[in-house]
Scaffold this motif. Structure first.
Motif, PDB file in Angstrom:
ATOM      1  N   MET A   1      13.651 -50.609 -29.975  1.00 44.60           N
ATOM      2  CA  MET A   1      14.371 -51.484 -29.040  1.00 44.60           C
ATOM      3  C   MET A   1      15.579 -50.741 -28.449  1.00 44.60           C
ATOM      4  O   MET A   1      16.265 -50.014 -29.158  1.00 44.60           O
ATOM      5  CB  MET A   1      14.861 -52.700 -29.816  1.00 44.60           C
ATOM      6  N   SER A   2      15.826 -50.927 -27.143  1.00 41.86           N
ATOM      7  CA  SER A   2      16.945 -50.224 -26.519  1.00 41.86           C
ATOM      8  C   SER A   2      18.257 -50.847 -26.983  1.00 41.86           C
ATOM      9  O   SER A   2      18.323 -52.010 -27.352  1.00 41.86           O
ATOM     10  CB  SER A   2      16.850 -50.320 -25.001  1.00 41.86           C
ATOM     11  N   ARG A   3      19.316 -50.002 -26.950  1.00 40.28           N
ATOM     12  CA  ARG A   3      20.637 -50.491 -27.343  1.00 40.28           C
ATOM     13  C   ARG A   3      21.082 -51.652 -26.471  1.00 40.28           C
ATOM     14  O   ARG A   3      21.687 -52.601 -26.926  1.00 40.28           O
ATOM     15  CB  ARG A   3      21.668 -49.378 -27.129  1.00 40.28           C
ATOM     16  N   SER A   4      20.798 -51.534 -25.145  1.00 49.43           N
ATOM     17  CA  SER A   4      21.334 -52.565 -24.265  1.00 49.43           C
ATOM     18  C   SER A   4      20.621 -53.889 -24.492  1.00 49.43           C
ATOM     19  O   SER A   4      21.230 -54.948 -24.445  1.00 49.43           O
ATOM     20  CB  SER A   4      21.292 -52.120 -22.811  1.00 49.43           C
ATOM     21  N   LYS A   5      19.306 -53.835 -24.805  1.00 43.33           N
ATOM     22  CA  LYS A   5      18.589 -55.073 -25.132  1.00 43.33           C
ATOM     23  C   LYS A   5      19.193 -55.683 -26.403  1.00 43.33           C
ATOM     24  O   LYS A   5      19.415 -56.883 -26.506  1.00 43.33           O
ATOM     25  CB  LYS A   5      17.095 -54.757 -25.315  1.00 43.33           C
ATOM     26  N   ARG A   6      19.481 -54.807 -27.393  1.00 39.94           N
ATOM     27  CA  ARG A   6      20.032 -55.313 -28.640  1.00 39.94           C
ATOM     28  C   ARG A   6      21.392 -55.970 -28.401  1.00 39.94           C
ATOM     29  O   ARG A   6      21.697 -57.020 -28.943  1.00 39.94           O
ATOM     30  CB  ARG A   6      20.184 -54.169 -29.647  1.00 39.94           C
ATOM     31  N   LYS A   7      22.201 -55.342 -27.540  1.00 38.46           N
ATOM     32  CA  LYS A   7      23.529 -55.908 -27.282  1.00 38.46           C
ATOM     33  C   LYS A   7      23.421 -57.276 -26.632  1.00 38.46           C
ATOM     34  O   LYS A   7      24.181 -58.186 -26.943  1.00 38.46           O
ATOM     35  CB  LYS A   7      24.345 -54.972 -26.398  1.00 38.46           C
ATOM     36  N   TRP A   8      22.484 -57.398 -25.705  1.00 36.84           N
ATOM     37  CA  TRP A   8      22.328 -58.688 -25.047  1.00 36.84           C
ATOM     38  C   TRP A   8      21.810 -59.713 -26.053  1.00 36.84           C
ATOM     39  O   TRP A   8      22.272 -60.857 -26.085  1.00 36.84           O
ATOM     40  CB  TRP A   8      21.412 -58.570 -23.822  1.00 36.84           C
ATOM     41  N   ASP A   9      20.856 -59.303 -26.916  1.00 36.59           N
ATOM     42  CA  ASP A   9      20.367 -60.190 -27.983  1.00 36.59           C
ATOM     43  C   ASP A   9      21.519 -60.680 -28.844  1.00 36.59           C
ATOM     44  O   ASP A   9      21.592 -61.850 -29.212  1.00 36.59           O
ATOM     45  CB  ASP A   9      19.394 -59.443 -28.910  1.00 36.59           C
ATOM     46  N   HIS A  10      22.452 -59.759 -29.191  1.00 37.90           N
ATOM     47  CA  HIS A  10      23.571 -60.147 -30.056  1.00 37.90           C
ATOM     48  C   HIS A  10      24.385 -61.257 -29.414  1.00 37.90           C
ATOM     49  O   HIS A  10      24.794 -62.210 -30.081  1.00 37.90           O
ATOM     50  CB  HIS A  10      24.478 -58.943 -30.339  1.00 37.90           C
ATOM     51  N   ILE A  11      24.618 -61.128 -28.114  1.00 39.08           N
ATOM     52  CA  ILE A  11      25.406 -62.158 -27.429  1.00 39.08           C
ATOM     53  C   ILE A  11      24.665 -63.493 -27.478  1.00 39.08           C
ATOM     54  O   ILE A  11      25.219 -64.522 -27.841  1.00 39.08           O
ATOM     55  CB  ILE A  11      25.688 -61.720 -25.966  1.00 39.08           C
ATOM     56  N   GLN A  12      23.370 -63.454 -27.153  1.00 30.96           N
ATOM     57  CA  GLN A  12      22.579 -64.689 -27.142  1.00 30.96           C
ATOM     58  C   GLN A  12      22.513 -65.314 -28.531  1.00 30.96           C
ATOM     59  O   GLN A  12      22.731 -66.518 -28.697  1.00 30.96           O
ATOM     60  CB  GLN A  12      21.143 -64.407 -26.659  1.00 30.96           C
ATOM     61  N   TYR A  13      22.202 -64.492 -29.529  1.00 30.87           N
ATOM     62  CA  TYR A  13      22.058 -65.042 -30.886  1.00 30.87           C
ATOM     63  C   TYR A  13      23.403 -65.462 -31.464  1.00 30.87           C
ATOM     64  O   TYR A  13      23.476 -66.391 -32.265  1.00 30.87           O
ATOM     65  CB  TYR A  13      21.357 -64.038 -31.812  1.00 30.87           C
TER      66      TYR A  13
END
Ligand code: FNR
Length: 342
Positions: free
Chosen positions: A1-13
């Motif tokens: 998983m890309s870092r930027s996808k993970r960062k966006w996931d963190h915000i959502q979760y």
């Protein structure tokens, strides 16, 4: 998983897993004063944390950066709220921008938006001396946060598994850094022994990042199939962690954070001995669900409420609030008793 996808996931979760308050502040009570001898309009919110002077004891704690236009906008808005209200602000981990120059803009936007503000850089304890310097230079940071997030890494399938040598690396960063170094947790708290080790290598301040607010075990568990649910309840509650950390207060400054959402909790955190209080998830929630203007208004309201609480307690400044007596009951009392902390 890309870092930027993970960062966006963190915000959502982070928003989805909510901001349950399990901080232990409900166990902390003030003693009412009927003759406080104070004047509301003279309540002074200025404070200091190690070498840093802050005009407010509240700051926006590390969240984001990298990850494209959406995170640029969040950081620009957070920086704009910080500027409008005089708050210091930390950026999220800058490691991604050190590895990919395309991501630098999402951090620099914070300095561009608030040229004279107090801004903290942020890296993990894997950082080298050169990376620490580059992170500070990137945003002309006034201080550098180094985060400790062992449980978060363990709960991330792609996370780190090697945690040796962190204290030595932090010591090297402290030795070579031109700005104060703050070491922070991310929601699992810190104990007095950890704080003592960090004080012994010259760290300027610890941010306890206690349990009870944003919970990275729950965030990561929401993203994985085989749950590590035992980590969901793992950590030192924020009120306890502040009391653990202030045992070392003559050697190292203490910042409170982890689940802080109200002026009352900020006041309790300061009365337990912290010099400032960081808020991350709650400010993010107000910004994303309501917008920039409501966030600025909320911070102004919190400032006014904090002045009212100080006035009622007989404290004209933050130093006096730090000395306001409190009664500690319940689980928090039990914990401090077991750990021989007065
Ligand atoms: C964080 N936090 C965080 N901390 C850090 O040192 N570097 C980082 O990059 C991030 N990223 C991040 C993203 C998001 C979306 C959230 C909500 C939080 C942790 C944060 O700074 C803080 O320590 C914890 O969130 C606990 O405080 P709150 O949220 O309970 O006030």
């Amino acid at each position: 998983m890309s870092r930027s996808k993970r960062k966006w996931d963190h915000i959502q979760y982070a928003l989805a897993t909510g901001q349950r308050s399990l901080t232990g502040f409900e166990d902390v009570a003030f003693i009412h004063q009927s003759l406080p001898d104070t004047f509301l309009h003279q309540a002074d919110l200025g404070t200091s944390v190690g070498e840093l002077s802050l005009s407010s004891p509240i700051f926006i704690n590390a969240m984001t950066g990298g990850g494209g236009d959406r995170t640029i906008k969040i950081n620009r808005d957070l920086a704009s709220a910080a500027k409008a209200t005089g708050l210091a602000m930390a950026v999220g981990s800058q490691m991604s921008a050190l590895k990919d120059p395309n991501e630098i803009e999402s951090y620099r936007v914070v300095r561009k938006e608030n040229p004279k503000g107090i801004i903290f850089g942020n890296l993990g304890s894997e950082a080298t001396i050169d990376q620490a310097k580059a992170a500070v230079d990137m945003i002309e940071a006034n201080a550098l946060q180094i985060h400790l997030n062992v449980v978060q890494e363990l709960t991330m399938p792609e996370g780190d598994r090697e945690f040796r040598g962190a204290l030595k690396r932090i010591e090297q960063i402290v030795l070579h850094s031109e700005v104060p170094v703050v070491v922070k947790e991310v929601g699992f708290g810190m104990n007095k022994e950890t704080v003592s080790m960090l004080a012994s290598i010259g760290v300027s301040a610890v941010d306890v990042g206690g349990f009870g607010g944003t919970n990275f075990s729950r965030i990561e568990n929401a993203r994985r199939e085989r749950l590590l649910s035992f980590f969901d309840e793992w950590g030192i509650p924020t009120a306890v962690s502040i009391a653990e950390a202030v045992v070392q207060k003559d050697e190292i400054a203490v910042i409170a954070s982890g689940g802080i959402q109200t002026s009352f909790e900020i006041a309790k955190a300061l009365a337990l001995g912290a010099g400032a209080a960081g808020m991350a998830g709650y400010f993010l929630k107000v910004l994303i669900k309501e917008g920039l203007e409501p966030l600025i208004e909320e911070i102004n309201i919190i400032h006014n409420e904090l002045k009212m609480i100080m006035t009622a307690l007989g404290a004209s400044n933050i130093r006096q609030l730090q000395q306001a007596p409190v009664i500690i009951s319940g689980k928090t009392h039990h914990w401090l008793n077991e750990r021989n902390i007065d």
